[in-house]
Motif scaffolding. Structure first.
Motif, mmCIF file in Angstrom:
data_model
loop_
_atom_site.group_PDB
_atom_site.id
_atom_site.type_symbol
_atom_site.label_atom_id
_atom_site.label_comp_id
_atom_site.label_asym_id
_atom_site.label_seq_id
_atom_site.Cartn_x
_atom_site.Cartn_y
_atom_site.Cartn_z
ATOM 1 N N ARG A 106 -2.071 -0.837 -3.717
ATOM 2 C CA ARG A 106 -3.148 -0.038 -3.159
ATOM 3 C C ARG A 106 -2.671 1.401 -2.995
ATOM 4 N N TYR A 107 -3.601 2.350 -3.162
ATOM 5 C CA TYR A 107 -3.243 3.745 -2.912
ATOM 6 C C TYR A 107 -4.335 4.407 -2.089
ATOM 7 N N SER A 108 -3.935 5.076 -1.008
ATOM 8 C CA SER A 108 -4.878 5.787 -0.156
ATOM 9 C C SER A 108 -4.876 7.266 -0.524
ATOM 10 N N THR B 174 0.834 -1.194 0.000
ATOM 11 C CA THR B 174 0.000 0.000 0.000
ATOM 12 C C THR B 174 0.869 1.245 0.000
ATOM 13 N N GLY C 201 -9.398 9.793 1.751
ATOM 14 C CA GLY C 201 -9.748 8.514 2.346
ATOM 15 C C GLY C 201 -10.151 7.448 1.340
ATOM 16 N N HIS C 202 -10.384 7.838 0.092
ATOM 17 C CA HIS C 202 -10.752 6.876 -0.949
ATOM 18 C C HIS C 202 -9.618 5.887 -1.176
ATOM 19 N N GLN C 203 -9.970 4.623 -1.312
ATOM 20 C CA GLN C 203 -8.983 3.588 -1.588
ATOM 21 C C GLN C 203 -8.975 3.288 -3.086
ATOM 22 N N THR D 130 0.670 5.232 0.734
ATOM 23 C CA THR D 130 -0.239 6.112 1.464
ATOM 24 C C THR D 130 -0.134 7.576 1.053
ATOM 25 N N THR D 131 0.980 7.966 0.455
ATOM 26 C CA THR D 131 1.125 9.336 -0.044
ATOM 27 C C THR D 131 1.833 9.295 -1.377
ATOM 28 N N HIS E 175 -11.266 12.119 -7.139
ATOM 29 C CA HIS E 175 -10.197 11.980 -6.166
ATOM 30 C C HIS E 175 -8.890 12.438 -6.803
ATOM 31 N N THR F 203 -13.780 3.197 -8.844
ATOM 32 C CA THR F 203 -12.467 3.301 -8.200
ATOM 33 C C THR F 203 -11.483 4.046 -9.095
#
Length: 399
Positions: free
Chosen positions: A35-37, A4, A41-43, A6-7, A71, A304
């Protein structure tokens, strides 16, 4: 275990202005999809592998529509209603709307037509080199060479009067630089739209021999013509300008490659393609899944957002041997610097002509060309800019 991110990485490694951010390269090392956050907050998903990026670009189940881009990898859009793309701005549309605008332009940007422009590109390039030589060293290659060449070419193609080009370039720079606030962006966009409205009216009243005049013969409204012109001008100015500046920087930082190109101008075409792959100045694009899609062993659910990392795709060791090495003798067929699928860059052949002319002309005119400051003092554009490049490139030579 699923990787994942995250930024979205916002900085390149010190001393590595040509490489993708290390975090993106690391993500690809875990596999072609992560995965990307998003900040809201959307995944979503970050795709870093060549095959999967190319697959998404060719898949109509992934949309480019602006109103579906809810997003942003760097900005929290919570509570913001994203409108559809304005008429004519076809990069942010799907078919059939996209093709309605693009198809009339395709025939005007063919390989044959762009090659016919070579002599004019040579004249423009020689004019910029004459001005540099007359002024003497040092020079900022961005303002003296890299920006004026594509600006003059695309403005001539669209019929923008010579005397208006400077102001127009400034406005385009404002909303592509990645360094301006919302008020400045809106002001620059409004100024540009107002100018294009006047240009469209003038072309309708007195048609000339240019692309915009040809389009006025169709069934497009003035608003649509403004949007189409904006896309062509912005794309034609910014990407090639940054390739010319950053490409020169890369060659100067790889003296063995520079020497090889000087020794054998026949390598020019290969060198241009390799620089396109190696630098990938158009770094990332986004798509939104219209339905559930199986991709890379994952289910991408409808709605998505997917981030496509062009710069890591073009450095994928599964597609290119020694991908982090600049090798102008490489045959980098199939790179994604111009994208792929229905949105593949319309002006790619024009960009190739400009680079194939400009790089050898610059290196021939100034055989002692070199950086005028230490390499680590060359200021890069911020990672918030859509197109990677340098703010300025101070160079000098033996007069």
């Amino acid at each position: 275990m699923e990787h994942t991110v995250t930024t979205m990485p916002a900085a390149r490694r010190p001393g590595c202005p040509f490489d993708p951010p290390a975090e993106l390269v690391e993500a690809r090392g875990h596999g072609p999809i992560s995965r990307y956050s998003f900040p809201d907050g959307h995944q979503g998903w970050l795709i870093t592998g060549y095959d999967l990026v190319r697959s998404v670009l060719a898949d109509p189940r992934f949309s480019s529509r602006k109103e579906l881009m809810l997003h942003h990898p760097l900005v929290d859009y919570t509570g913001v209603e994203v409108p559809p793309a304005p008429p004519g701005e076809f990069l942010l549309m799907d078919d059939p709307q996209h093709s309605r605008y693009r198809k009339p332009l395709v025939g005007r940007f063919t390989v044959r037509r762009m090659r016919l422009l070579t002599e004019r590109v040579e004249q423009i390039t020689a004019g910029r080199l004459d001005a540099m030589e007359k002024a003497g060293p040092p020079a900022d290659l961005v303002t003296a060479f890299a920006k004026p060449i594509p600006a003059m070419v695309i403005c001539e193609l669209l019929g923008v009067p010579y005397e208006d080009r400077g102001h127009f370039q400034e406005q385009i720079d404002v909303f592509l630089s990645g360094e301006t606030g919302d008020e400045e962006l809106i002001a620059a966009y409004t100024s540009t739209q107002n100018y294009l409205a006047e240009l469209v009216a003038a072309e309708r009243a007195n048609p000339t021999d240019d692309v915009l005049s040809d389009l006025t013969d169709g069934d497009f409204t003035d608003e649509e013509l403004r949007g189409m012109s904006l896309i062509l001008l912005a794309a034609g100015l910014d990407t090639t300008a940054n390739m010319l500046a950053l490409g020169t920087f890369a060659l100067l930082r790889h003296p063995e490659q520079l020497a090889a190109l000087r020794a054998d101008p026949g390598l020019t075409d290969q060198a241009v393609e390799e620089l396109l792959r190696y630098l990938s100045v158009a770094k990332t694009f986004m798509r939104t899944a219209l339905e559930d899609v199986e991709l890379g062993g994952r289910t991408i659910e409808a709605g998505t957002a997917v981030i496509l990392s062009y710069n890591t795709a073009n450095r994928d060791p599964g597609r290119f041997a020694d991908p982090h090495v600049l090798d102008i003798r490489r045959q980098p067929a199939g790179h994604l610097a111009f994208g792929h699928g229905i949105h593949q860059c319309l002006g790619q052949q024009l960009a190739r002509v400009e680079m194939r002319v400009a790089f050898p002309a610059l290196l021939t005119r100034f055989p002692t060309l070199r950086l005028a400051v230490p390499a680590d003092e060359v200021a890069l554009r911020p990672e918030t800019a859509d197109i990677h490049g340098v703010k300025s490139l101070p160079v000098t030579w033996d007069a």
